[in-house]
Design a protein around this motif. Structure first.
Motif, PDB file in Angstrom:
ATOM      1  N   LYS A   1      13.534 -33.007  -0.118  1.00 23.76           N
ATOM      2  CA  LYS A   1      14.777 -32.580   0.496  1.00 23.76           C
ATOM      3  C   LYS A   1      14.492 -31.573   1.606  1.00 23.76           C
ATOM      4  O   LYS A   1      13.639 -30.691   1.460  1.00 23.76           O
ATOM      5  CB  LYS A   1      15.680 -31.926  -0.555  1.00 23.76           C
TER       6      LYS A   1
ATOM      7  N   GLU B   1      22.526 -32.167  11.034  1.00 15.63           N
ATOM      8  CA  GLU B   1      22.990 -33.553  10.989  1.00 15.63           C
ATOM      9  C   GLU B   1      21.817 -34.517  10.922  1.00 15.63           C
ATOM     10  O   GLU B   1      21.815 -35.465  10.122  1.00 15.63           O
ATOM     11  CB  GLU B   1      23.843 -33.838  12.221  1.00 15.63           C
TER      12      GLU B   1
ATOM     13  N   LYS C   1      20.055 -34.275   7.587  1.00 10.87           N
ATOM     14  CA  LYS C   1      20.948 -34.450   6.439  1.00 10.87           C
ATOM     15  C   LYS C   1      20.805 -33.275   5.462  1.00 10.87           C
ATOM     16  O   LYS C   1      20.768 -33.438   4.252  1.00 10.87           O
ATOM     17  CB  LYS C   1      20.669 -35.768   5.712  1.00 10.87           C
ATOM     18  N   TYR C   2      20.744 -32.104   6.048  1.00  8.73           N
ATOM     19  CA  TYR C   2      20.507 -30.894   5.253  1.00  8.73           C
ATOM     20  C   TYR C   2      21.788 -30.448   4.557  1.00  8.73           C
ATOM     21  O   TYR C   2      22.865 -30.384   5.161  1.00  8.73           O
ATOM     22  CB  TYR C   2      19.999 -29.775   6.148  1.00  8.73           C
ATOM     23  N   LYS C   3      21.692 -30.155   3.255  1.00 10.85           N
ATOM     24  CA  LYS C   3      22.796 -29.606   2.486  1.00 10.85           C
ATOM     25  C   LYS C   3      22.374 -28.226   1.980  1.00 10.85           C
ATOM     26  O   LYS C   3      21.471 -28.124   1.137  1.00 10.85           O
ATOM     27  CB  LYS C   3      23.149 -30.514   1.313  1.00 10.85           C
TER      28      LYS C   3
ATOM     29  N   ASN D   1      21.934 -24.756   0.037  1.00 10.15           N
ATOM     30  CA  ASN D   1      22.207 -24.277  -1.318  1.00 10.15           C
ATOM     31  C   ASN D   1      22.769 -22.863  -1.243  1.00 10.15           C
ATOM     32  O   ASN D   1      22.857 -22.256  -0.182  1.00 10.15           O
ATOM     33  CB  ASN D   1      20.943 -24.323  -2.183  1.00 10.15           C
TER      34      ASN D   1
ATOM     35  N   ARG E   1      22.843 -20.030   1.912  1.00 10.11           N
ATOM     36  CA  ARG E   1      24.088 -19.541   2.489  1.00 10.11           C
ATOM     37  C   ARG E   1      24.203 -18.035   2.400  1.00 10.11           C
ATOM     38  O   ARG E   1      24.906 -17.395   3.177  1.00 10.11           O
ATOM     39  CB  ARG E   1      25.287 -20.179   1.762  1.00 10.11           C
TER      40      ARG E   1
END
Length: 335
Positions: free
Chosen positions: A2, A42, A45-47, A49, A53
């Motif tokens: 990831k 984008e 496709k980084y989300k 954690n 944040r």
């Protein structure tokens, strides 16, 4: 693997802190850098954690909740209110059950500290000196929920338990009852025991009714059997016409005992509970009870904690919310 915040920073040719600012306060980042970061997010496709944040804000956007008994239906509405308020304000909840055990409580407090939760919702238990010392050591914002402390300057949200118990007993007196019993939590319980007992005694005194110690049964243990409590009370005070129980669960134990003994409710004895948990409207007969606004208590506690985390002044340190008596079929007026 990831993608990580480091991967985003590298692709956008900015620092990790800039990526974090884009996610938390994008208005603080110049447009060119912001667009590079958004483009990298984008493409990869980084989300993000919670830790990523919180790199700039130093917040994890999580709140710790300690409750003494997760099996108690009273906490369902409390937690629902907490969850709804947390969702609105951008927090997640970590809920821990202490079994009213000091060692478990301290273990969870340290877990919350290690996970860097933003604040603590401390529910229903008294704040003993060693508890307060531990809270101070961890330097964790805290709000007391369905409990309070007169000794320490800690914000709280609850009802006025003494007045609520007074109102429940006065309701029975005004219905014509003169021999009124009580199933009470032990007086060592300063939150729901001592206060509700004092309300019961004050109502009797102010209405010129004689108090008898035989009319009260105290639950000595945290997990005392409600059925046994009912049996014990009526063994020592068989001529009662009404009983005030310090919780709906205790009142339900009394209803069960009376049913098995063939004693009609409310024709022979009236019963009033305390809390208004959801199943109190499903008993036979349906239970008259003192309703706590449990959802509101949980919701307000989170709002209060959020303000404290944000450094806002609290205009009402010990906040009391209103209660009401819900009249159902388990009580009647005497002719």
């Amino acid at each position: 693997m990831k993608p990580t915040i480091r991967d985003v920073a590298k692709m956008a040719n900015v620092s990790i802190s800039t990526v974090s600012r884009v996610m938390n306060s994008p208005e603080s980042v110049v447009e060119s850098k912001k667009q590079r970061v958004l483009g990298a997010i984008e493409e990869l496709k980084y989300k993000p954690n919670a830790l990523a944040r919180g790199l700039i804000s130093k917040k994890t956007h999580t709140l710790g909740v300690v409750i003494p008994d997760i099996r108690n239906a009273y906490y369902a509405e409390i937690i629902r209110g907490m969850e709804d308020a947390s969702k609105k304000l951008g927090y997640s909840l970590i809920i821990c059950n202490t079994d009213a055990d000091r060692n478990r409580l301290f273990s969870y407090l340290n877990t919350f500290y290690e996970k860097q939760v933003d604040g603590l919702l401390y529910t229903s238990d008294a704040v003993f000196p060693d508890y307060y010392k531990e809270l101070k050591r961890l330097r964790m914002p805290v709000v007391l929920v369905s409990t309070h402390s007169m000794e320490y300057e800690l914000p709280s949200v609850k009802i006025d338990d003494e007045q609520a118990a007074y109102d429940a007993t006065a309701f029975l007196i005004e219905a014509g009852h003169r021999s009124i019993g009580m199933i009470s939590f032990d007086l060592s319980d300063s939150i729901a025991g001592q206060t509700r007992y004092q309300g019961y005694v004050r109502a009797l005194r102010e209405h010129n009714l004689e108090f008898s110690k035989d009319n009260v049964f105290f639950i000595q243990e945290y997990y005392h059997d409600p059925y046994v409590a009912a049996e014990s009370l009526l063994r020592q005070a068989p001529n009662l016409t009404a009983v005030f129980a310090s919780s709906d669960v205790l009142a339900m134990g009394l209803l069960s005992y009376l049913y098995e003994k063939g004693i009609q409710v409310p024709d022979e004895i009236s019963v009033i509970g305390f809390d208004n948990i959801r199943v109190s409207s499903l008993t036979i007969p349906k239970l008259t009870t003192v309703a706590q606004p449990m959802y509101q208590i949980g919701y307000r506690a989170v709002e209060k904690l959020d303000a404290r985390i944000g450094g806002e002044a609290d205009p009402q340190l010990r906040e009391l919310v209103p209660h009401e008596i819900i009249v159902r079929g388990s009580t009647r007026r005497l002719k």
